[in-house]
Write a protein that holds these residues in place. Structure first.
Motif, mmCIF file in Angstrom:
data_model
loop_
_atom_site.group_PDB
_atom_site.id
_atom_site.type_symbol
_atom_site.label_atom_id
_atom_site.label_comp_id
_atom_site.label_asym_id
_atom_site.label_seq_id
_atom_site.Cartn_x
_atom_site.Cartn_y
_atom_site.Cartn_z
ATOM 1 N N VAL A 124 4.810 5.546 0.778
ATOM 2 C CA VAL A 124 3.887 4.578 1.439
ATOM 3 C C VAL A 124 4.687 3.778 2.499
ATOM 4 O O VAL A 124 5.450 2.883 2.270
ATOM 5 C CB VAL A 124 3.484 3.519 0.208
ATOM 6 C CG1 VAL A 124 2.419 2.499 0.918
ATOM 7 C CG2 VAL A 124 3.031 4.085 -0.965
ATOM 8 N N VAL A 125 4.146 4.290 3.647
ATOM 9 C CA VAL A 125 4.773 3.309 4.959
ATOM 10 C C VAL A 125 4.313 2.098 5.078
ATOM 11 O O VAL A 125 3.142 1.862 4.584
ATOM 12 C CB VAL A 125 4.242 4.242 6.245
ATOM 13 C CG1 VAL A 125 4.711 3.487 7.492
ATOM 14 C CG2 VAL A 125 4.842 5.567 6.091
ATOM 15 N N LYS A 126 5.127 1.126 4.934
ATOM 16 C CA LYS A 126 5.131 -0.208 5.118
ATOM 17 C C LYS A 126 4.848 -0.657 3.631
ATOM 18 O O LYS A 126 3.966 -1.897 3.332
ATOM 19 C CB LYS A 126 4.218 -0.749 6.131
ATOM 20 C CG LYS A 126 4.605 -0.471 7.536
ATOM 21 C CD LYS A 126 4.053 -1.495 8.589
ATOM 22 C CE LYS A 126 4.732 -1.195 9.931
ATOM 23 N NZ LYS A 126 5.135 -0.077 10.450
ATOM 24 N N GLY A 127 5.058 0.208 2.642
ATOM 25 C CA GLY A 127 4.805 -0.323 1.212
ATOM 26 C C GLY A 127 5.458 -1.486 0.789
ATOM 27 O O GLY A 127 4.722 -2.070 -0.141
ATOM 28 N N ASP A 128 6.543 -1.900 1.425
ATOM 29 C CA ASP A 128 6.940 -3.239 0.860
ATOM 30 C C ASP A 128 6.033 -4.565 1.182
ATOM 31 O O ASP A 128 5.983 -5.545 0.404
ATOM 32 C CB ASP A 128 8.363 -3.669 1.375
ATOM 33 C CG ASP A 128 8.560 -3.386 2.728
ATOM 34 O OD1 ASP A 128 7.345 -3.151 3.587
ATOM 35 O OD2 ASP A 128 9.477 -3.448 3.482
ATOM 36 N N ALA A 129 5.067 -4.134 2.095
ATOM 37 C CA ALA A 129 4.030 -5.423 2.390
ATOM 38 C C ALA A 129 2.812 -4.840 1.579
ATOM 39 O O ALA A 129 1.753 -5.820 1.665
ATOM 40 C CB ALA A 129 3.742 -5.303 3.925
ATOM 41 N N LEU A 130 2.694 -3.802 1.310
ATOM 42 C CA LEU A 130 1.457 -3.298 0.809
ATOM 43 C C LEU A 130 1.063 -3.007 -0.813
ATOM 44 O O LEU A 130 0.024 -3.235 -1.379
ATOM 45 C CB LEU A 130 1.021 -1.757 1.112
ATOM 46 C CG LEU A 130 0.508 -1.754 2.877
ATOM 47 C CD1 LEU A 130 0.463 -0.170 3.351
ATOM 48 C CD2 LEU A 130 -0.507 -2.572 3.043
ATOM 49 N N VAL A 131 2.250 -2.785 -1.448
ATOM 50 C CA VAL A 131 2.222 -2.294 -2.761
ATOM 51 C C VAL A 131 3.299 -3.381 -3.748
ATOM 52 O O VAL A 131 4.263 -3.437 -3.446
ATOM 53 C CB VAL A 131 2.879 -0.894 -3.149
ATOM 54 C CG1 VAL A 131 2.904 -0.656 -4.391
ATOM 55 C CG2 VAL A 131 2.267 0.068 -2.184
ATOM 56 N N PRO A 132 2.553 -4.305 -4.673
ATOM 57 C CA PRO A 132 3.338 -5.282 -5.315
ATOM 58 C C PRO A 132 4.754 -4.730 -5.789
ATOM 59 O O PRO A 132 5.658 -5.419 -5.796
ATOM 60 C CB PRO A 132 2.526 -5.766 -6.323
ATOM 61 C CG PRO A 132 1.139 -5.429 -5.813
ATOM 62 C CD PRO A 132 1.256 -4.079 -4.821
ATOM 63 N N GLU A 133 4.474 -3.361 -6.445
ATOM 64 C CA GLU A 133 5.577 -2.876 -7.230
ATOM 65 C C GLU A 133 6.781 -2.667 -6.134
ATOM 66 O O GLU A 133 8.238 -3.144 -6.509
ATOM 67 C CB GLU A 133 5.253 -1.789 -7.770
ATOM 68 C CG GLU A 133 4.550 -1.875 -8.931
ATOM 69 C CD GLU A 133 2.985 -1.842 -8.669
ATOM 70 O OE1 GLU A 133 2.361 -1.850 -9.728
ATOM 71 O OE2 GLU A 133 2.810 -1.790 -7.633
ATOM 72 N N ILE A 134 6.400 -2.447 -5.009
ATOM 73 C CA ILE A 134 7.731 -2.261 -3.912
ATOM 74 C C ILE A 134 8.087 -3.347 -3.475
ATOM 75 O O ILE A 134 9.259 -3.555 -3.086
ATOM 76 C CB ILE A 134 7.049 -0.975 -2.742
ATOM 77 C CG1 ILE A 134 6.561 0.029 -3.229
ATOM 78 C CG2 ILE A 134 7.973 -1.046 -1.792
ATOM 79 C CD1 ILE A 134 6.021 1.085 -2.143
ATOM 80 N N SER A 135 7.251 -4.388 -3.141
ATOM 81 C CA SER A 135 7.608 -5.781 -2.872
ATOM 82 C C SER A 135 8.510 -6.117 -3.656
ATOM 83 O O SER A 135 9.656 -6.661 -3.432
ATOM 84 C CB SER A 135 6.297 -6.767 -2.814
ATOM 85 O OG SER A 135 5.277 -6.203 -1.706
ATOM 86 N N ALA A 136 8.358 -6.270 -4.906
ATOM 87 C CA ALA A 136 9.371 -6.627 -6.242
ATOM 88 C C ALA A 136 10.559 -5.815 -5.912
ATOM 89 O O ALA A 136 11.635 -6.633 -5.950
ATOM 90 C CB ALA A 136 8.641 -6.474 -7.537
ATOM 91 N N ALA A 137 10.329 -4.693 -5.716
ATOM 92 C CA ALA A 137 11.884 -3.836 -5.607
ATOM 93 C C ALA A 137 12.484 -4.244 -4.249
ATOM 94 O O ALA A 137 13.576 -4.224 -4.217
ATOM 95 C CB ALA A 137 11.400 -2.270 -5.424
ATOM 96 N N SER A 138 11.857 -4.651 -3.334
ATOM 97 C CA SER A 138 12.378 -4.856 -1.994
ATOM 98 C C SER A 138 13.181 -6.339 -2.241
ATOM 99 O O SER A 138 14.335 -6.308 -1.886
ATOM 100 C CB SER A 138 11.590 -4.817 -0.890
ATOM 101 O OG SER A 138 10.875 -6.248 -0.722
ATOM 102 N N ILE A 139 12.644 -7.076 -2.997
ATOM 103 C CA ILE A 139 13.229 -8.370 -3.369
ATOM 104 C C ILE A 139 14.394 -8.319 -4.204
ATOM 105 O O ILE A 139 15.551 -8.876 -3.825
ATOM 106 C CB ILE A 139 12.173 -9.140 -3.678
ATOM 107 C CG1 ILE A 139 11.092 -9.678 -3.022
ATOM 108 C CG2 ILE A 139 12.784 -10.796 -4.518
ATOM 109 C CD1 ILE A 139 9.818 -10.516 -3.339
#
Length: 201
Positions: A124-139
């Motif tokens: 998912v391109v720019k997934g860290d802003a679109l997908v809550p699970e990816i956002s959580a992983a990025s944090i």
């Protein structure tokens, strides 16, 4: 890109992201997270858009509320032998394999997925802003790696790691030229290689 993102029709979705592809020093750190739909977390977004204080608050909440989470990493020698892209893919796979619950689907930030996963996966391109699970992983990944840089800064205060986090800033490049290369530096990265070659030339 958001209109292209289709959430898979399954319940156990792991988000995966990495931190540390660009720095000249230290491991690349990844995280995989499966969130609990019954315990939503407010404020999840790309870790780079959050203050350090907010990230630290969210890390505790993610660890408390997620169904499971896992960190993965690839060390400097792996980065130097494999190259940063392959090392990142390896670290992502390690994060997924470290989950205590096997996800039905993995969503990975970026435009490629790590080989060797045992379940379906989508980039998912720019997934860290679109997908809550990816956002959580990025944090999770960012806080973990920043903590490692703070520890490295205590060992080697002359390099300024607490500030630039190992990225190739002017300050960092000047410190390498002045103080030399430490074992945690990635020798395959050109700015580090250039200093080594200058010293041995």
């Amino acid at each position: 890109m958001s209109e292209l993102y289709q959430r898979p029709p399954v319940s156990l979705i792991a988000g995966v992201d990495e931190v540390g592809r660009g720095p000249l020093v230290g491991a690349v750190v990844t995280a995989a997270v499966i969130l609990d739909p019954n315990q939503p977390i407010v404020g999840l977004t790309d870790s780079k858009k959050l203050s350090e204080k907010k990230r630290l608050l969210l890390v505790d909440e993610i660890k408390a509320k997620a169904l499971c989470w896992s960190l993965g990493r690839a060390e400097v020698d792996e980065i130097d032998s494999l190259n940063i892209l392959h090392a990142t893919m390896l670290a992502m796979r390690r994060a997924v394999e470290g989950l205590s619950i096997q996800p039905e689907w993995v969503l990975v930030d970026g435009n490629r997925i790590p080989p060797g996963l045992l379940m379906p996966a989508s980039p998912v391109v720019k997934g860290d802003a679109l997908v809550p699970e990816i956002s959580a992983a990025s944090i999770l990944a960012k806080v973990a790696r920043d903590s490692e840089m703070a520890q490295l800064a205590e060992l080697y205060p002359q390099y300024g790691f607490a500030g630039h986090k190992g990225y190739p800033t002017a300050e960092h490049l000047a410190a390498i030229r002045q103080h030399g290369v430490i074992s945690e530096h990635r020798r395959s990265f050109k700015p580090v290689r250039d200093v080594l070659e200058a010293h041995h030339g």
